[in-house]
Design a protein around this motif. Structure first.
Motif, short mmCIF file in Angstrom:
data_model
loop_
_atom_site.label_atom_id
_atom_site.label_comp_id
_atom_site.label_asym_id
_atom_site.label_seq_id
_atom_site.Cartn_x
_atom_site.Cartn_y
_atom_site.Cartn_z
N ASN A 1 0.82 -1.21 0.00
CA ASN A 1 0.00 0.00 0.00
C ASN A 1 0.86 1.26 0.00
O ASN A 1 0.50 2.27 -0.61
CB ASN A 1 -0.95 0.01 1.20
N LEU A 2 2.00 1.21 0.70
CA LEU A 2 2.90 2.37 0.71
C LEU A 2 3.46 2.63 -0.68
O LEU A 2 3.56 3.78 -1.12
CB LEU A 2 4.04 2.14 1.71
N GLU A 3 3.83 1.56 -1.38
CA GLU A 3 4.37 1.71 -2.74
C GLU A 3 3.32 2.30 -3.67
O GLU A 3 3.61 3.19 -4.47
CB GLU A 3 4.86 0.35 -3.25
N THR A 4 2.09 1.82 -3.57
CA THR A 4 0.99 2.33 -4.39
C THR A 4 0.75 3.81 -4.09
O THR A 4 0.54 4.62 -5.00
CB THR A 4 -0.30 1.54 -4.13
N ALA A 5 0.79 4.18 -2.81
CA ALA A 5 0.58 5.57 -2.41
C ALA A 5 1.68 6.48 -2.97
O ALA A 5 1.40 7.59 -3.42
CB ALA A 5 0.52 5.69 -0.89
N ALA B 1 1.17 9.55 -5.59
CA ALA B 1 1.66 10.89 -5.26
C ALA B 1 2.56 11.43 -6.39
O ALA B 1 2.45 12.59 -6.76
CB ALA B 1 2.43 10.85 -3.94
N ASN B 2 3.44 10.57 -6.93
CA ASN B 2 4.30 10.99 -8.04
C ASN B 2 3.48 11.34 -9.27
O ASN B 2 3.75 12.32 -9.97
CB ASN B 2 5.31 9.90 -8.37
N SER B 3 2.47 10.53 -9.56
CA SER B 3 1.60 10.78 -10.71
C SER B 3 0.85 12.09 -10.54
O SER B 3 0.74 12.90 -11.48
CB SER B 3 0.61 9.62 -10.87
N LYS C 1 1.08 15.50 -12.94
CA LYS C 1 -0.11 16.14 -13.52
C LYS C 1 -0.21 17.60 -13.11
O LYS C 1 -0.55 18.47 -13.91
CB LYS C 1 -1.38 15.40 -13.10
N LYS C 2 0.10 17.87 -11.85
CA LYS C 2 0.06 19.24 -11.34
C LYS C 2 1.10 20.10 -12.06
O LYS C 2 0.82 21.24 -12.45
CB LYS C 2 0.32 19.22 -9.83
N GLN C 3 2.28 19.57 -12.27
CA GLN C 3 3.34 20.29 -12.96
C GLN C 3 2.95 20.55 -14.42
O GLN C 3 3.19 21.63 -14.95
CB GLN C 3 4.65 19.50 -12.89
#
Length: 148
Positions: free
Chosen positions: A43-47, A51-53, A57-59
């Motif tokens: 779950n940590l890896e998925t989170a 977050a990176n994705s 997208k924000k950038q």
């Protein structure tokens, strides 16, 4: 107990945060209502990937907004309004009028709520409108008001 929040929770954290909560609060409230998931390695890896994705997208959205702001800096619009004697306006010039002219003349579609005039339009002349392209990025355009 460490959990990954699935939505914003007041006084705990926002969506995607990894927080430490008491065992009872996590097991009896957060997990059954699906407000959070347990912070296992998978779950940590998925989170982290989410977050990176989201960051990418924000950038990308910010880059597109900068490009649009640069294009808007070069734009000038002319709004024709009905006027009475002595150059008095019938009605007013609003962000909606500026948005309509931008769409017709330049093909640029901007939400009327993101356009605000710096000063009140009292008669014919040149005014400035501020367009909020992105939460952190604004652009200023010239608005020429002329008699119809």
């Amino acid at each position: 107990m460490k959990v990954i929040l699935q939505q914003d929770i007041k006084k705990v954290g926002s969506k995607g945060d990894i927080v430490e909560v008491s065992e009872g609060y996590g097991r009896n409230f957060l997990l059954p209502k699906k407000f959070a998931v347990e912070a296992t390695a998978a779950n940590l890896e998925t989170a982290k990937q989410k977050a990176n994705s989201a960051q990418r997208k924000k950038q990308q959205a910010a880059d597109e907004a900068r490009l649009l702001a640069a294009q808007l800096e070069k734009v000038s619009v002319t709004v024709a309004v009905r006027m009475g004697e002595g150059g008095k306006l019938f009605g007013s010039v609003t962000g909606k009028d500026v948005a309509d002219v931008l769409k017709k003349a330049n093909g640029i579609e901007i939400d009327r709520r993101k356009i605000s005039l710096r000063t009140d339009v009292t008669g014919p002349g040149e005014y400035e409108a501020v367009i909020k392209v992105h939460p952190e990025i604004t652009s200023t355009i010239k608005v020429q008001v002329v008699a119809e």
